[in-house]
Scaffold this motif. Structure first.
Motif, short mmCIF file in Angstrom:
data_model
loop_
_atom_site.label_atom_id
_atom_site.label_comp_id
_atom_site.label_asym_id
_atom_site.label_seq_id
_atom_site.Cartn_x
_atom_site.Cartn_y
_atom_site.Cartn_z
N PRO A 21 5.70 1.34 -4.87
CA PRO A 21 5.03 1.78 -3.65
C PRO A 21 5.97 2.58 -2.77
N PRO A 39 0.20 6.07 4.96
CA PRO A 39 -0.84 5.24 4.37
C PRO A 39 -1.32 4.19 5.36
N LEU A 41 -2.72 1.38 4.33
CA LEU A 41 -2.56 0.09 3.68
C LEU A 41 -1.15 -0.45 3.83
N ASP A 45 -0.78 -4.17 -0.46
CA ASP A 45 -2.07 -3.64 -0.88
C ASP A 45 -1.93 -2.25 -1.49
N ARG A 46 -0.94 -1.46 -1.03
CA ARG A 46 -0.73 -0.15 -1.64
C ARG A 46 -0.42 -0.29 -3.12
N VAL A 49 -3.59 -1.10 -5.09
CA VAL A 49 -4.48 0.06 -5.23
C VAL A 49 -3.93 1.06 -6.23
N ALA A 378 -3.33 4.97 0.30
CA ALA A 378 -2.22 4.21 -0.27
C ALA A 378 -0.92 4.97 -0.36
#
Length: 392
Positions: A21, A39, A41, A45-46, A49, A378
């Motif tokens: 990420p 982003p 997120l 959570d990134r 996704v 993301a």
């Protein structure tokens, strides 16, 4: 997201490894460019996704020739794989983007197409320009036909088919605004803006970006903000924005718009309802430096986010056009522009939640558009593909 739809019904190979990420950027409040896109997120959570995207966007053989349009044809996957390559380079996505663009150009040469943005040459030209292949036959077609159509339409009564974003002058103008460094495209753009400025829109306009007045308003406002203006353009932005404001309704959740014929609340979508219309009003408020107009736009979007799913009627559809990822991306755009934590939280919730399946591989209703919206949520790669939706 459906991996079969994403791969345009072709078999896929093994999934790529887990992506790393990207770090988040500091919050920015109401920037006027895409600089500093962050982003919505959080890091956890990134990663989830991006895992979903990588698992769905597996390597596969690209068809040699596909339909050329942006809505459902090869231009959409070309955009999606290009932005995947920008966000996650070195994984073969760039070659897939080039492959789909080449296949779509072959489809255009074989099948032809209208000059429209979502069904024809303008959308394909936009994809080619996005991939740095700007000087193609579709580009020349858009310049020539937009000029001819605009000259015929100037001063005539309003016709949605002639001026809308999907197939009309507004869609051509959205592409030409990207290409204003080209003298012929710049002249064609000015001709389009003149025609839209002189168009006699109805006193009670249809809301919505796709076929309503919000699309022409967004184009006129974006061009004005970019210092591309023709006589009467600023006055047209004021007039169209005022008509949309006057036509709104209010309820317990906030401002929204109803169907002109039915009086019923419209679904909270990009194409017809409050979120797309709110974005056009935000762009108009930015071009006019009208804080009240921008404030109304934010309240209208928050109303769509706060109302129950049965009222907003987008949660069962994955698409950008009239589905939940259209609402997601508009919310992310507003969160970027305002720094409003309520909007950031709402966009993150939409991006991290389960998305409905279906919609095929396309840009407007299917997997290509879903992937692009999720990438915007993301990663820190600015989602400039959304000029095709006239969101920025």
């Amino acid at each position: 997201m459906n991996a079969t739809a994403w791969a345009l019904h072709h078999r896929t190979g093994p999934p790529s490894h887990r992506p790393t990420p990207r770090p988040s950027r500091p919050e920015r409040r109401r920037p006027v460019t895409d600089a500093g896109w962050a982003p919505v997120l959080p890091a956890r959570d990134r990663a989830a996704v991006l895992d979903r995207l990588v698992a769905a966007a597996r390597p596969h053989r690209v068809p040699r020739c596909v339909r050329p349009d942006l809505a459902d044809g090869g231009a959409g996957p070309a955009l999606a794989y290009h932005w995947l390559d920008r966000a996650l380079p070195g994984r073969g996505y760039g070659a897939l983007a080039e492959g789909y663009l080449a296949a779509a150009l072959r489809g255009y040469a074989r099948l032809g197409a209208s000059s429209g943005l979502f069904g024809g040459a303008a959308g394909l030209a936009f994809a080619a320009w996005s991939l740095s292949h700007g000087d193609q036959a579709p580009h020349r077609r858009v310049v020539d036909e937009a000029t001819a159509r605009a000259r015929r339409a100037a001063g005539t009564p309003y016709s949605s088919r002639d001026v809308d974003l999907v197939a009309g002058l507004t869609g051509a103008g959205a592409y030409l605004l990207c290409r204003r460094d080209d003298p012929a495209a710049a002249e064609a753009l000015r001709t389009v803006l003149t025609a839209l400025t002189r168009t006699r829109f109805p006193e009670r306009p249809d809301p919505g970006m796709a076929h309503g007045t919000a699309g022409p308003l967004a184009l006129l406002a974006l061009a004005l903000a970019a210092e591309v203006a023709v006589p009467g353009q600023r006055e047209a932005v004021v007039r169209l924005a005022a008509a949309l404001v006057a036509g709104r309704a209010d309820d317990a959740w906030g401002p929204h718009w109803t169907g002109p014929d039915t009086g019923r609340p419209l679904r909270a979508s990009w194409c017809r309802g409050g979120p797309g219309t709110a974005r056009a009003l935000w762009l108009a408020g930015t071009a006019l430096d009208d804080e009240e107009l921008r404030g109304l736009a934010v309240r209208a979007l928050k109303a769509a986010l706060r109302c129950p799913p049965g009222r907003r009627r987008v949660d069962g559809d994955p698409g950008l056009c009239h589905g939940v990822t259209g609402l997601l991306h508009i919310t992310a755009r507003f969160a970027h522009d305002t720094g409003d934590p309520e909007l950031t939280t709402a966009a993150a919730r939409l991006a991290a939640g389960p998305l409905p399946s279906g919609g095929g591989p396309g840009f407007l209703d299917g997997a290509a558009g879903v992937a692009l919206a999720l990438l915007g949520a993301a990663t820190d790669v600015a989602p400039r593909w959304d000029r095709a939706l006239l969101l920025a």
